[in-house]
Scaffold this motif. Structure first.
Motif, PDB file in Angstrom:
ATOM      1  N   LEU A 103       0.831  -1.205   0.000  1.00 21.73           N
ATOM      2  CA  LEU A 103       0.000   0.000   0.000  1.00 21.73           C
ATOM      3  C   LEU A 103       0.861   1.250   0.000  1.00 21.73           C
ATOM      4  O   LEU A 103       0.588   2.206  -0.738  1.00 21.73           O
ATOM      5  CB  LEU A 103      -0.927  -0.004   1.221  1.00 21.73           C
ATOM      6  N   GLY A 104       1.912   1.269   0.830  1.00 24.84           N
ATOM      7  CA  GLY A 104       2.779   2.446   0.885  1.00 24.84           C
ATOM      8  C   GLY A 104       3.479   2.704  -0.431  1.00 24.84           C
ATOM      9  O   GLY A 104       3.504   3.838  -0.935  1.00 24.84           O
ATOM     10  N   ILE A 105       4.042   1.652  -1.026  1.00 30.05           N
ATOM     11  CA  ILE A 105       4.775   1.821  -2.285  1.00 30.05           C
ATOM     12  C   ILE A 105       3.836   2.241  -3.407  1.00 30.05           C
ATOM     13  O   ILE A 105       4.082   3.220  -4.123  1.00 30.05           O
ATOM     14  CB  ILE A 105       5.507   0.512  -2.653  1.00 30.05           C
ATOM     15  N   PHE A 450      -5.155   5.604  -5.359  1.00 32.87           N
ATOM     16  CA  PHE A 450      -5.009   5.130  -3.981  1.00 32.87           C
ATOM     17  C   PHE A 450      -6.007   4.005  -3.691  1.00 32.87           C
ATOM     18  O   PHE A 450      -5.682   3.061  -2.961  1.00 32.87           O
ATOM     19  CB  PHE A 450      -5.206   6.282  -2.998  1.00 32.87           C
ATOM     20  N   SER A 451      -7.203   4.079  -4.279  1.00 29.30           N
ATOM     21  CA  SER A 451      -8.185   3.004  -4.094  1.00 29.30           C
ATOM     22  C   SER A 451      -7.658   1.686  -4.635  1.00 29.30           C
ATOM     23  O   SER A 451      -7.828   0.628  -4.010  1.00 29.30           O
ATOM     24  CB  SER A 451      -9.502   3.369  -4.790  1.00 29.30           C
ATOM     25  N   CYS A 452      -7.018   1.731  -5.786  1.00 26.05           N
ATOM     26  CA  CYS A 452      -6.434   0.519  -6.364  1.00 26.05           C
ATOM     27  C   CYS A 452      -5.303  -0.018  -5.498  1.00 26.05           C
ATOM     28  O   CYS A 452      -5.155  -1.241  -5.342  1.00 26.05           O
ATOM     29  CB  CYS A 452      -5.917   0.794  -7.772  1.00 26.05           C
ATOM     30  N   ALA A 453      -4.497   0.888  -4.948  1.00 20.85           N
ATOM     31  CA  ALA A 453      -3.390   0.455  -4.094  1.00 20.85           C
ATOM     32  C   ALA A 453      -3.889  -0.325  -2.886  1.00 20.85           C
ATOM     33  O   ALA A 453      -3.204  -1.222  -2.384  1.00 20.85           O
ATOM     34  CB  ALA A 453      -2.571   1.671  -3.651  1.00 20.85           C
ATOM     35  N   ILE A 455      -6.105  -2.593  -2.692  1.00 22.36           N
ATOM     36  CA  ILE A 455      -6.464  -4.003  -2.919  1.00 22.36           C
ATOM     37  C   ILE A 455      -5.355  -4.796  -3.614  1.00 22.36           C
ATOM     38  O   ILE A 455      -5.507  -5.994  -3.866  1.00 22.36           O
ATOM     39  CB  ILE A 455      -7.783  -4.114  -3.723  1.00 22.36           C
ATOM     40  N   MET A 456      -4.234  -4.160  -3.921  1.00 20.13           N
ATOM     41  CA  MET A 456      -3.191  -4.841  -4.673  1.00 20.13           C
ATOM     42  C   MET A 456      -2.591  -6.021  -3.917  1.00 20.13           C
ATOM     43  O   MET A 456      -2.410  -7.113  -4.469  1.00 20.13           O
ATOM     44  CB  MET A 456      -2.082  -3.853  -5.058  1.00 20.13           C
ATOM     45  N   ALA A 457      -2.264  -5.855  -2.652  1.00 20.19           N
ATOM     46  CA  ALA A 457      -1.632  -6.942  -1.890  1.00 20.19           C
ATOM     47  C   ALA A 457      -2.551  -8.162  -1.775  1.00 20.19           C
ATOM     48  O   ALA A 457      -2.098  -9.297  -2.026  1.00 20.19           O
ATOM     49  CB  ALA A 457      -1.190  -6.453  -0.511  1.00 20.19           C
ATOM     50  N   PRO A 458      -3.827  -8.008  -1.403  1.00 21.30           N
ATOM     51  CA  PRO A 458      -4.691  -9.194  -1.365  1.00 21.30           C
ATOM     52  C   PRO A 458      -4.823  -9.904  -2.706  1.00 21.30           C
ATOM     53  O   PRO A 458      -4.827 -11.136  -2.764  1.00 21.30           O
ATOM     54  CB  PRO A 458      -6.046  -8.633  -0.895  1.00 21.30           C
ATOM     55  N   VAL A 459      -4.924  -9.136  -3.795  1.00 24.39           N
ATOM     56  CA  VAL A 459      -5.036  -9.752  -5.121  1.00 24.39           C
ATOM     57  C   VAL A 459      -3.761 -10.521  -5.455  1.00 24.39           C
ATOM     58  O   VAL A 459      -3.808 -11.659  -5.940  1.00 24.39           O
ATOM     59  CB  VAL A 459      -5.329  -8.676  -6.191  1.00 24.39           C
ATOM     60  N   LEU A 460      -2.602  -9.925  -5.203  1.00 28.04           N
ATOM     61  CA  LEU A 460      -1.334 -10.593  -5.496  1.00 28.04           C
ATOM     62  C   LEU A 460      -1.161 -11.855  -4.659  1.00 28.04           C
ATOM     63  O   LEU A 460      -0.690 -12.890  -5.157  1.00 28.04           O
ATOM     64  CB  LEU A 460      -0.170  -9.635  -5.263  1.00 28.04           C
ATOM     65  N   ASN A 461      -1.522 -11.794  -3.382  1.00 30.08           N
ATOM     66  CA  ASN A 461      -1.415 -12.985  -2.538  1.00 30.08           C
ATOM     67  C   ASN A 461      -2.348 -14.096  -3.017  1.00 30.08           C
ATOM     68  O   ASN A 461      -1.983 -15.275  -3.022  1.00 30.08           O
ATOM     69  CB  ASN A 461      -1.726 -12.628  -1.079  1.00 30.08           C
ATOM     70  N   LEU A 462      -3.557 -13.720  -3.427  1.00 27.71           N
ATOM     71  CA  LEU A 462      -4.503 -14.706  -3.936  1.00 27.71           C
ATOM     72  C   LEU A 462      -3.945 -15.396  -5.177  1.00 27.71           C
ATOM     73  O   LEU A 462      -3.961 -16.631  -5.285  1.00 27.71           O
ATOM     74  CB  LEU A 462      -5.833 -14.022  -4.258  1.00 27.71           C
ATOM     75  N   LEU A 463      -3.412 -14.608  -6.119  1.00 26.17           N
ATOM     76  CA  LEU A 463      -2.870 -15.177  -7.352  1.00 26.17           C
ATOM     77  C   LEU A 463      -1.626 -16.011  -7.081  1.00 26.17           C
ATOM     78  O   LEU A 463      -1.429 -17.076  -7.687  1.00 26.17           O
ATOM     79  CB  LEU A 463      -2.542 -14.043  -8.337  1.00 26.17           C
ATOM     80  N   ALA A 464      -0.772 -15.538  -6.156  1.00 29.72           N
ATOM     81  CA  ALA A 464       0.453 -16.274  -5.843  1.00 29.72           C
ATOM     82  C   ALA A 464       0.150 -17.631  -5.224  1.00 29.72           C
ATOM     83  O   ALA A 464       0.771 -18.647  -5.572  1.00 29.72           O
ATOM     84  CB  ALA A 464       1.333 -15.450  -4.903  1.00 29.72           C
ATOM     85  N   HIS A 465      -0.809 -17.673  -4.315  1.00 27.80           N
ATOM     86  CA  HIS A 465      -1.133 -18.934  -3.653  1.00 27.80           C
ATOM     87  C   HIS A 465      -1.861 -19.901  -4.588  1.00 27.80           C
ATOM     88  O   HIS A 465      -1.709 -21.118  -4.473  1.00 27.80           O
ATOM     89  CB  HIS A 465      -1.984 -18.672  -2.409  1.00 27.80           C
TER      90      HIS A 465
END
Length: 652
Positions: A103-105, A450-453, A455-465
């Motif tokens: 989110l910060g990045i 900022f709204s997109c930022a 949700i990025m981590a949850p989406v990436l974790n979902l795809l990675a797993h």
């Protein structure tokens, strides 16, 4: 007489923009990790906005413009994130994607992109206007928005088709494979012949949107890798690499080709991309300096004016500077938390600010010339990582374990800023053409980014797993390639003592130089066909099977142009003719990507990759031999439907 200004930044427009931005950013994240490409989403967002606001009682053209402005931030934030941040997982620094760090990045990088693009609007859009093709096309869609119904139907149909094909594929019901491929050793030799295509309708849609020129360039890059470089390496150089020779000694033709490509040949693309990023900066140096000076001069002039027209008001420059300081301090704290050394974190922050502004300018200029979908943000980011790594080697030493991480962090912020900056100018061009207020669009872009930022981590974790990211493993044999992030990780590690095939990288740089020379010759002789080096580099770096449907989609777009007898300079007619086809292509991409994310949920919840697989029993063996050909036929039918809808077009 009612002199009230048309509604723009309304609550419903902001809410709809945020919802669309989040959906489209998730879809683009999947597409970028899968194929190394993202697409601009302004036109589909504009069509959806016109349909939804009409159901809510009608919306003004400026309300619809606000929606497409905020929603289009989804593609830019997704690109900035997936091109860089997965490198931290690939390098093993993170076991998964850390929510607050991502989110910060992404959030701060996106907001910096908005800030840095503000002084560029007047010079690139008003005083010395660039084409901004997607902004111009979005404005045309908004102006023709009296009847959004047909466009909504096209989007809905194609999204359903893309989603159903993805559901049937190897990660879902497992009725269709992801690709159709054929490979064999030639004669009695150990030289591989390889052909194939991915069966993704989304890639066909990407090709239709980017067009035949880019399609030819990317598939030519892959042909260079797979039909020339790999056979040459097998025939003449494999004995010089005993470890690789032993690994493929008993391998099948396809496995051997992929092993050689993965360890050696794809680094030709790295070299071409490196030289392409440097060349991009060098070739734009005069135009960028002129544009930056003009933008600041216009901002100073505006600050002294008593009153400006609504269509000329940017966000106030003094508040831009205050916001810049406010956003920079958290980044300084973020870098300090990584390296724990002020003499390193302060230069990192300075590099990030300077490189951010420079590359937002580059990104905006390139988006103005060739569009956001073709904007080589990855080349810009590689240049940033190279420069940052060189400085960090001096400050931290070549053996520093944190050096590559710090370089990726700088590149990630700059990449997010550059992606948002180019997209911002595209939206401001559309707003300029329909009479919007610039500061309201700039504010909406910040909200959307900022709204997109968020949700990025949850989406990436979902795809990675669910699928895996990076190199295939036994658990995830069809991992999402994340080509740019893999590239960033390789470059950063290579400069801090890691092992890279530098000979291949140098050869790739030579190939890139030849491509640049050919492109310059085409430019000087006035040829319409061009050879952008970064597009060629992506083709070299990615598997051939991903580039083939992109080329086929571009070929379909070209056939539609030939059907309508468009002239080379008939840009307005081309925009109108291709609108139904572009909407259908965008729907294919969005539907497939969203289904990919939806499929990931039960996979992660159950811990089984085959949780949705249809049991075929005794029919499994027969179907295994037929499924690839059925998938090829399905792709043919989707392409035929795309051509028929594109051929109908709109009146040019």
């Amino acid at each position: 007489m009612n002199n009230a200004a048309p509604r723009q930044l309304t609550f419903r427009a902001v809410l709809l923009a945020v919802v669309l931005a989040v959906i489209l950013s998730a879809a683009n994240a999947y597409l970028g990790l899968f194929a190394g490409l993202t697409i601009a989403t302004a036109i589909p967002a504009a069509v959806v906005s016109m349909g939804v606001l009409r159901l809510l009682g009608g919306g003004t053209i400026l309300e619809n413009n606000i929606v497409q402005t905020g929603a289009s931030a989804g593609s830019s934030i997704a690109a900035g994130v997936i091109f860089t941040i997965p490198a931290l997982v690939i390098m093993g620094y993170w076991p998964d994607f850390k929510y607050w760090w991502v989110l910060g990045i992404a959030g701060l990088g996106g907001l910096l992109g908005v800030l840095f693009s503000v002084p560029l609007r007047r010079s690139m859009i008003v005083e010395d206007p660039l084409p901004f093709p997607e902004g111009k096309a979005a404005a045309e869609v908004l102006k023709a928005g009296e009847n959004p119904g047909p466009g909504m139907k096209i989007l809905g149909l194609s999204a359903a088709i893309g989603g159903l094909v993805k559901l049937a594929a190897a990660s879902g019901l497992r009725l269709l494979p992801d690709a159709w491929t054929q490979s064999a050793y030639v004669g009695g030799s150990r030289v591989t012949a390889f052909i194939g295509t991915n069966l993704s309708p989304a890639l066909l849609g990407v090709g239709y949107i980017v067009g035949l020129n880019v399609g030819i360039v990317v598939v030519s890059g892959s042909i260079l890798s797979w039909h020339i470089a790999i056979p040459l390496y097998q025939a003449f150089f494999i004995d010089g690499n005993p470890a690789l020779a032993g690994a493929i000694a008993d391998a099948g033709a396809s496995d051997a080709a992929f092993a050689i490509w993965g360890s050696q040949i794809r680094y030709l693309g790295v070299g071409a991309m490196l030289i392409g990023g440097v060349w991009t900066l060098f070739s734009l140096r005069k135009s960028l300096l002129k544009g930056i000076k003009s933008g600041f001069a216009a901002a100073r002039k505006s600050a002294g004016a008593v009153q400006l027209a609504e269509t000329e008001r940017d966000l106030p420059m003094k508040w831009m500077l205050v916001a810049l300081v406010a956003f920079t301090l958290p980044l300084l704290g973020l870098y300090q938390a990584i390296v724990g050394q002020w003499h390193v974190s302060i230069p990192m922050t300075i590099i990030m600010i300077v490189a951010g502004f420079l590359f937002v300018s580059v990104s905006a200029y390139l988006a103005g010339l060739i569009g956001s979908s073709n904007n080589p943000v990855s080349g810009i980011t590689i240049s940033t990582i190279l420069f940052a790594s060189a400085v960090l080697v001096l400050l931290m030493g070549r053996d520093s374990a944190l050096g590559p991480v710090a370089a990726i962090m700088i590149g990630a912020v700059v990449c997010c800023a550059a992606a948002v900056g180019g997209d911002n100018l595209q939206d401001l061009k559309a707003g300029y053409l329909v009479g919007a207020t610039p500061w309201k669009q700039q504010l909406m872009l910040g909200i959307g980014a900022f709204s997109c930022a968020l949700i990025m981590a949850p989406v990436l974790n979902l795809l990675a797993h669910a699928y895996g990211i990076g190199a295939p493993t036994a658990e995830h044999p069809n991992a999402l390639a994340a080509p740019q992030a893999n590239l960033m990780a390789s470059v950063a590690r290579g400069l801090f003592g890691g092992k890279l095939p530098w000979t291949m990288i140098a050869l790739g740089a030579g190939v890139g130089a030849v491509i640049i020379a050919i492109d310059e010759w085409l430019k000087k002789t006035g040829k319409r066909f061009r050879v952008p080096v970064l597009a060629a580099a992506i083709g070299i770096y990615l598997p051939l099977e991903l580039m083939v449907p992109i080329f086929l989609g571009g070929l379909l777009a070209h056939l539609v142009e030939r059907f309508h007898k468009l002239k080379p300079d008939d840009e307005d007619g081309r925009d109108r003719v291709h609108r139904p086809g572009v909407l259908f292509a965008a729907g294919l991409i969005t539907g497939e990507a969203l289904m990919g994310i939806a499929i990931a949920i039960p996979i992660v919840a159950s811990g089984r990759g085959d949780v949705l697989a249809v049991p075929l029993g005794g029919f499994a063996g027969i179907w295994a031999g037929l499924s690839a050909w059925v998938g090829l036929f399905v792709l043919f039918l989707v392409g035929l439907l795309l051509y028929r809808i594109g051929k109908k077009g709109e009146q040019a």
